[in-house]
Design an enzyme around this catalytic site. Structure first.
Site, PDB file in Angstrom:
ATOM      1  N   SER A  68       5.315  -6.220 -55.920  1.00 10.54           N
ATOM      2  CA  SER A  68       5.605  -4.845 -54.431  1.00 10.54           C
ATOM      3  C   SER A  68       4.817  -5.977 -53.397  1.00 10.54           C
ATOM      4  O   SER A  68       4.330  -5.933 -52.284  1.00 10.54           O
ATOM      5  CB  SER A  68       4.674  -4.444 -55.228  1.00 10.54           C
ATOM      6  OG  SER A  68       5.486  -2.945 -55.787  1.00 10.54           O
ATOM      7  N   LYS A  71       6.830  -6.403 -50.470  1.00  7.14           N
ATOM      8  CA  LYS A  71       7.703  -5.434 -49.515  1.00  7.14           C
ATOM      9  C   LYS A  71       6.814  -5.806 -47.893  1.00  7.14           C
ATOM     10  O   LYS A  71       7.641  -5.823 -47.492  1.00  7.14           O
ATOM     11  CB  LYS A  71       6.926  -4.440 -50.404  1.00  7.14           C
ATOM     12  CG  LYS A  71       7.630  -3.755 -51.309  1.00  7.14           C
ATOM     13  CD  LYS A  71       7.098  -2.502 -52.243  1.00  7.14           C
ATOM     14  CE  LYS A  71       7.546  -2.401 -53.390  1.00  7.14           C
ATOM     15  NZ  LYS A  71       6.649  -1.024 -54.428  1.00  7.14           N
ATOM     16  N   TYR A 193      16.778  -6.326 -54.685  1.00  4.97           N
ATOM     17  CA  TYR A 193      15.283  -6.438 -54.703  1.00  4.97           C
ATOM     18  C   TYR A 193      14.678  -6.820 -55.754  1.00  4.97           C
ATOM     19  O   TYR A 193      13.723  -7.369 -55.394  1.00  4.97           O
ATOM     20  CB  TYR A 193      15.012  -4.335 -54.147  1.00  4.97           C
ATOM     21  CG  TYR A 193      13.988  -4.308 -54.582  1.00  4.97           C
ATOM     22  CD1 TYR A 193      13.244  -3.676 -54.472  1.00  4.97           C
ATOM     23  CD2 TYR A 193      13.304  -2.895 -56.494  1.00  4.97           C
ATOM     24  CE1 TYR A 193      11.764  -3.911 -54.497  1.00  4.97           C
ATOM     25  CE2 TYR A 193      12.072  -2.716 -56.321  1.00  4.97           C
ATOM     26  CZ  TYR A 193      11.692  -2.764 -55.395  1.00  4.97           C
ATOM     27  OH  TYR A 193       9.999  -2.412 -56.266  1.00  4.97           O
ATOM     28  N   TYR A 245      -0.973   1.458 -53.341  1.00  2.00           N
ATOM     29  CA  TYR A 245      -0.940   2.468 -53.907  1.00  2.00           C
ATOM     30  C   TYR A 245      -1.233   3.846 -53.424  1.00  2.00           C
ATOM     31  O   TYR A 245      -1.878   3.879 -52.795  1.00  2.00           O
ATOM     32  CB  TYR A 245      -0.808   2.523 -55.459  1.00  2.00           C
ATOM     33  CG  TYR A 245      -0.010   1.148 -56.026  1.00  2.00           C
ATOM     34  CD1 TYR A 245       1.770   1.071 -55.990  1.00  2.00           C
ATOM     35  CD2 TYR A 245      -0.600   0.219 -56.552  1.00  2.00           C
ATOM     36  CE1 TYR A 245       1.719  -0.435 -55.723  1.00  2.00           C
ATOM     37  CE2 TYR A 245      -0.407  -0.960 -56.932  1.00  2.00           C
ATOM     38  CZ  TYR A 245       1.268  -1.188 -57.042  1.00  2.00           C
ATOM     39  OH  TYR A 245       1.957  -2.505 -56.240  1.00  2.00           O
ATOM     40  N   VAL A 263       2.390  -5.370 -59.392  1.00  4.13           N
ATOM     41  CA  VAL A 263       2.446  -4.721 -60.959  1.00  4.13           C
ATOM     42  C   VAL A 263       1.817  -6.233 -61.605  1.00  4.13           C
ATOM     43  O   VAL A 263       1.226  -6.373 -62.579  1.00  4.13           O
ATOM     44  CB  VAL A 263       3.053  -4.313 -61.860  1.00  4.13           C
ATOM     45  CG1 VAL A 263       3.518  -2.539 -61.512  1.00  4.13           C
ATOM     46  CG2 VAL A 263       4.866  -4.862 -61.175  1.00  4.13           C
TER      47      VAL A 263
HETATM   48  N1  GLN Z   1      10.022  -5.029 -59.227  1.00  2.00           N
HETATM   49  C1  GLN Z   1       8.678  -3.573 -59.445  1.00  2.00           C
HETATM   50  C2  GLN Z   1       9.233  -2.209 -59.165  1.00  2.00           C
HETATM   51  O1  GLN Z   1      10.062  -2.129 -58.835  1.00  2.00           O
HETATM   52  C3  GLN Z   1       7.715  -3.968 -58.521  1.00  2.00           C
HETATM   53  C4  GLN Z   1       6.768  -2.477 -58.725  1.00  2.00           C
HETATM   54  C5  GLN Z   1       5.614  -3.292 -58.142  1.00  2.00           C
HETATM   55  O2  GLN Z   1       4.763  -4.295 -57.635  1.00  2.00           O
HETATM   56  N2  GLN Z   1       4.643  -2.464 -57.704  1.00  2.00           N
HETATM   57  O3  GLN Z   1       9.258  -1.748 -60.311  1.00  2.00           O
END
Ligand code: GLN
Length: 612
Positions: A68, A71, A193, A245, A263
């Site tokens: 993430s 993003k 993605y 988050y 994550v």
């Molecule tokens: N690829 C992960 C997902 O979409 C990324 C999520 C994250 O890093 N919070 O679940």
């Protein structure tokens, strides 16, 4: 760096923080993407990149998938490619209280809540330029690489792993498609993605990427403008409000640096105008943020006072100093007579020296210094050489200050800063502004203008009558003349100007060094015409005022450019106190002159009576 003595204070600080957080062992490694479960929980790395491209690191710089943390960077690419309106039409900027992978849509607006949750991020990827998914991915990979300042690769096994298990993201994508936010090929969209999430980075990369945002989109290591400056504020805004988050609020409260976590345990944090941070450690807290990453950022922010909303003190130092050219002269060598003139008159040239960021605060200080100046200058030099950045407020306010000064007939000189000026810059200042590369040349130009304006020609200066040859002082011992000279100030008077007027308070005894003045008592001569009584170089006037301290009995006008040496009443009083012998010589000289005048006017009257 894992051991050994740190090379300097910054390395030492990072090393200390690294040691403190490496000792933390709470949290869990993410397992919902099976490949991620293989991460070594002990790993912990810290990177810090400055805006001039220096990168400091501590701990492990092992590669991991960006997840993430991609993003905000892909959001920046989408904004650059499509513009803010097109992006905002599909993805909002509203924080949610929901988890990042919530299958939800902002029902009020029909958009994804924000680009930091999966729903918004999947749409954001679809908005990046490219006519095929493959081209879009190439754009994303090249974009992330440009942010990191090196060519990044993809971890195919993590990609595969997520593709095989990513049904929740597919569910999100279907919901987005049902709302008209994605086109038909949901699977391909999700794969784009997933690939973006599987790009490999290190803590160092995340620091450089963040520093690029903090630096207005310009990668400080490679000097490549990765995205336009104007998209950066939008990106940092969603990082600040939605990047961590459901911890985003408390993160901003405690750490105060816009950031994004992922994550796999990465955090990329950008402090605008200052630095970029990259953190990596796979153990996650219950909200999904890296335990050690959060702790390290918190420590660093507290120790260095990095909170974004901590009022900065830098802005107070913008106006470094203001000085007048009678105190600080240009390096141009000039004859003594010119230097005397400048001592007397160059207060009309004022230099304002600015340093650092030229924003609202420092420009306002400059404006105030100009407005509140009790002695209105005819030349103002704005020395911007030490200015490192001029923002929108700085440019706008400087423009209007300059326009006002020009309207008041003040000559404006700008000493050019060395920075690459932003678009709306000082380049479009009015043509009437004189530009210089250094303050010294600007000063020299102003001095020359001043001397020219006074009508001071070399002839006039060549003919300057020195004090020793002043009629009044003839026969005075050298030491008395020297004592007097120390206490004189030079006054330059333009042709036609009133030196002083009838009724003015007595401001001293004047010696005419060059030029000519006239007292305005008009004497009727025999032909019945009035004539001016002139006083030329070598003569003095105004001595009565020194003796009786009363107001002026007559007006004195300069007939041509004139230079006078003036002994003020305070200086005279001080001379009497400190050097009574010299003062006595002067008083005697004045008495001799007054008695000579008395004798001659008695003789005149006698002649007049004899004639009559
Ligand atoms: N690829 C992960 C997902 O979409 C990324 C999520 C994250 O890093 N919070 O679940």
């Amino acid at each position: 760096m894992t051991d050994g003595a740190p090379a300097g204070p910054i390395e030492e600080l990072l090393h200390e923080i690294w040691q403190e957080v490496a000792a933390l062992d709470s949290g869990e490694v993410a397992t919902y993407i099976p490949e991620l479960a293989k991460a070594d929980p002990a790993t912990c790395g810290i990177g810090l990149a400055t805006l001039d491209g220096r990168v400091y690191t501590a701990g492990d710089l092992v590669p991991f998938t960006i997840q993430s943390v991609s993003k905000p960077y892909v959001y920046a690419l989408a904004l650059a490619d499509r513009g803010q309106d097109a992006v905002l039409a599909k993805v909002g900027a509203e924080p949610t209280g929901d988890p990042f992978n919530s299958i939800s849509l902002d029902e009020h607006t029909g958009r994804a809540f924000n680009p930091m949750v999966n729903a918004g991020a999947i749409i954001t990827s679809s908005l990046v330029a490219g006519s095929t998914r493959d081209e879009q991915f190439q754009r994303i990979l090249a974009g992330l690489s440009a942010f990191a300042g090196r060519d990044l690769g993809v971890d195919e096994s993590v990609y595969d792993s997520e593709r095989r298990t990513g049904d929740r993201n597919r569910a999100i994508a279907y919901l987005m498609r049902s709302a008209g936010l994605l086109d038909e090929d949901v699977d391909a969209q999700c794969e784009l993605y997933f690939r973006q999430c599987a790009v490999l980075v290190t803590a160092r990369d995340l620091a450089v990427m963040a520093a690029t945002l903090a630096n207005g989109g310009l990668n400080p290591v490679t000097d490549v403008q990765v995205v336009p400056r104007d998209v950066v504020a939008s990106v940092l805004t969603v990082m600040a409000t939605c990047g961590m988050y459901d911890y985003a609020g408390e993160w901003l409260y405690r750490v105060g640096i816009p950031a994004k976590s992922g994550v796999s345990g990465g955090v990329s944090a950008a402090l605008p105008g200052q630095l970029g941070l990259g953190l990596h450690s796979p153990l996650l807290d219950p909200r999904g943020n890296s335990v050690r990453g959060v702790a390290a950022a918190d420590l660093l922010s507290k120790r260095l006072g990095l909170h974004l909303l901590l009022p900065s003190e830098r802005s107070r130092n913008g106006l470094r100093r203001t000085y007048r050219a009678d105190a600080v002269r240009s390096r141009r060598g000039r004859p003594r007579s010119h230097r005397d003139l400048l001592d007397a008159e160059a207060w009309q040239i004022v230099v304002h020296e600015l340093v650092g960021d030229e924003g609202f605060a420092s420009t306002e200080m400059l404006i105030r210094a100009v407005q509140d100046d009790p002695r209105p200058a005819r030349w103002r030099v704005l020395d911007l050489r030490r200015v490192t950045r001029i923002d929108t407020a700085g440019v706008a306010l400087l423009h209007s200050l300059v326009a006002r000064l020009l309207a008041e007939d003040v000559a404006v000189c700008v000493v050019e800063p060395r920075l690459q000026l932003p678009k709306a810059s000082l380049r479009d200042l009015p043509d009437a502004v004189h530009r210089f590369l250094d303050a010294d040349s600007a000063l020299e130009w102003c001095e020359t203008q001043l001397l020219d304006g006074l009508g001071v020609t070399d002839d006039l200066l060549d003919g300057l009558v020195p004090l020793t040859q002043q009629e009044l002082l003839e026969g005075l011992p050298e030491w008395a003349v020297a004592a007097l000279e120390e206490r004189l100030t030079t006054r330059v008077i333009t042709a036609g100007a009133i030196v002083f007027d009838e009724g003015d308070p007595a401001d001293g005894l004047y010696f005419v060094g060059a030029g000519q003045v006239a007292s305005d008592i008009r004497i009727r001569n025999q032909a019945g015409r009035r004539r001016l009584s002139t006083i030329a170089a070598g003569s003095s006037f105004g001595e009565l005022a020194l003796v009786d301290g009363r107001t002026r009995s007559t007006r004195i006008v300069a007939l041509e450019p004139t230079i006078c040496y003036v002994l003020g009443p305070d200086e005279f009083a001080e001379l009497r106190r400190r050097d009574p012998a010299s003062a006595a010589e002067l008083v005697l000289a004045i008495s001799r002159m007054l008695s000579a005048r008395l004798r001659s006017s008695t003789a005149d009257v006698a002649a007049f009576e004899a004639d009559g």
